[in-house]
Write a protein that holds these residues in place. Sequence first.
Motif, mmCIF file in Angstrom:
data_model
loop_
_atom_site.group_PDB
_atom_site.id
_atom_site.type_symbol
_atom_site.label_atom_id
_atom_site.label_comp_id
_atom_site.label_asym_id
_atom_site.label_seq_id
_atom_site.Cartn_x
_atom_site.Cartn_y
_atom_site.Cartn_z
ATOM 1 N N TYR A 1 0.852 -1.202 0.000
ATOM 2 C CA TYR A 1 0.000 0.000 0.000
ATOM 3 C C TYR A 1 0.884 1.247 0.000
ATOM 4 O O TYR A 1 0.650 2.199 -0.776
ATOM 5 N N PHE A 2 1.916 1.255 0.819
ATOM 6 C CA PHE A 2 2.847 2.384 0.873
ATOM 7 C C PHE A 2 3.571 2.554 -0.464
ATOM 8 O O PHE A 2 3.771 3.675 -0.949
ATOM 9 N N LYS A 3 3.985 1.441 -1.065
ATOM 10 C CA LYS A 3 4.695 1.509 -2.343
ATOM 11 C C LYS A 3 3.816 2.115 -3.433
ATOM 12 O O LYS A 3 4.286 2.915 -4.251
ATOM 13 N N SER A 4 2.550 1.735 -3.439
ATOM 14 C CA SER A 4 1.640 2.256 -4.467
ATOM 15 C C SER A 4 1.445 3.759 -4.304
ATOM 16 O O SER A 4 1.352 4.496 -5.291
ATOM 17 N N ILE A 5 1.392 4.214 -3.044
ATOM 18 C CA ILE A 5 1.242 5.659 -2.806
ATOM 19 C C ILE A 5 2.494 6.403 -3.284
ATOM 20 O O ILE A 5 2.395 7.466 -3.908
ATOM 21 N N CYS A 6 3.668 5.855 -2.985
ATOM 22 C CA CYS A 6 4.918 6.471 -3.443
ATOM 23 C C CYS A 6 4.931 6.579 -4.966
ATOM 24 O O CYS A 6 5.338 7.589 -5.535
ATOM 25 N N GLY B 1 9.638 4.005 18.466
ATOM 26 C CA GLY B 1 10.478 4.522 17.385
ATOM 27 C C GLY B 1 10.891 3.488 16.367
ATOM 28 O O GLY B 1 11.643 3.789 15.435
ATOM 29 N N LYS B 2 10.429 2.251 16.506
ATOM 30 C CA LYS B 2 10.814 1.187 15.585
ATOM 31 C C LYS B 2 9.927 1.208 14.346
ATOM 32 O O LYS B 2 8.700 1.239 14.449
ATOM 33 N N ILE B 3 10.560 1.165 13.168
ATOM 34 C CA ILE B 3 9.808 1.163 11.915
ATOM 35 C C ILE B 3 9.227 -0.231 11.669
ATOM 36 O O ILE B 3 9.962 -1.222 11.562
ATOM 37 N N LEU B 4 7.894 -0.284 11.583
ATOM 38 C CA LEU B 4 7.193 -1.548 11.386
ATOM 39 C C LEU B 4 6.758 -1.764 9.945
ATOM 40 O O LEU B 4 6.711 -2.895 9.460
ATOM 41 N N PHE B 5 6.395 -0.687 9.268
ATOM 42 C CA PHE B 5 5.957 -0.763 7.871
ATOM 43 C C PHE B 5 6.694 0.308 7.077
ATOM 44 O O PHE B 5 6.912 1.418 7.573
ATOM 45 N N ALA B 6 7.050 -0.011 5.831
ATOM 46 C CA ALA B 6 7.773 0.963 5.009
ATOM 47 C C ALA B 6 7.680 0.591 3.538
ATOM 48 O O ALA B 6 7.572 -0.589 3.185
#
Length: 345
Positions: free
Chosen positions: A98-103, A118-123
């Motif tokens: 979903y994030f990739k499609s928005i980018c 502060g831990k990145i869970l989704f990217a």
Amino acid sequence: MECRALFNFTKNKLIIFLLIFSFLPLFIMRLVVYPIAFNALRDEIIRNLRLAVNKQAELIAAWMEGRLSNARYIANNPFLIQAMQKTGNALTIEVNEYFKSICSDFGYKEIFYADRNGKILFASNKALYGENILEQDYYRRAIAGAFFVSNIQSSLELTGNVAGFQEADTPAMIMSLPVKNAPDAILGVLAVCVDVAEIDRVMKSVHFGKTGEAYLINKNGYMLTTSRFTDELLQADRIKKRASLELKIVDPYTKKPTKGALECINGGEGYDAHGYPDYRGVRVLGFWHWMPDYDWGVIAEIDVNEGYGKLYTLRDSVMFVFAFLAMGIVIVVFLLVKKVTLPYR
């Protein structure tokens, strides 16, 4: 003797009268018509520069508002809020896609979500998974409940050398905001890394003249967008890679801020129709406008020689014709007076 004196007096008066009568139209053209034409052209140039600046400011504000609204929409998406309260590889993959499609759709560099630790869970970029951004300013502002928009900086400075960020030396900005499942319950932080090249494309949508350009500066006087004269600046060793974030808008000879940059940074809107040295040291006509909501300034400039070029050509032509006719008129007047007064000698 008296007749001779009267004759000379009459002859001189006739010469003066004929010279005045002959030169009067030329004087009127140079002293009246030319200034009127110059003022009309000057007003037209400043009006065009004003329109260019206002158009650019509107486009940038609309672009920024669109990105802010988009970030709010993502953070408030029920699907995302639910995903952040659950675990599972399949769900993680779904959010990441979903994030990739928005980018891809909006031209963002990265989108990622970090929990309260502060831990990145989704990217959008898998290299960011598991990285900790607890000490980053944009994270601390958002986890405290604020919608934070950073200054335009190099990605390296912006991300604090967090591993996984791509193109670490390119200009970018980060928008971060809290993700909530209730008015006062903050789950974590959503961050969107925006490519400033998008602003460049917005700025280049308005063109004027061969030397005209519009550019964006920050409160420190540095250019935030690309320069029309990048090759020239590289050859002069004024910049290493690009004008954005490298070029300070100063007169290269005095090392002082240009008039446009200085007055713009001071929060004003104005123009200069007489000309001042720009960041190349070339005299330009300029209009500027400060955007207090973003601490950015928009400046539009065009070389004086291009702006007033046609009028300068007209002026030079008039002066040439004026000088040529003046010589002819003087000769004709003296010959005419000589012929008229010859019977009375």
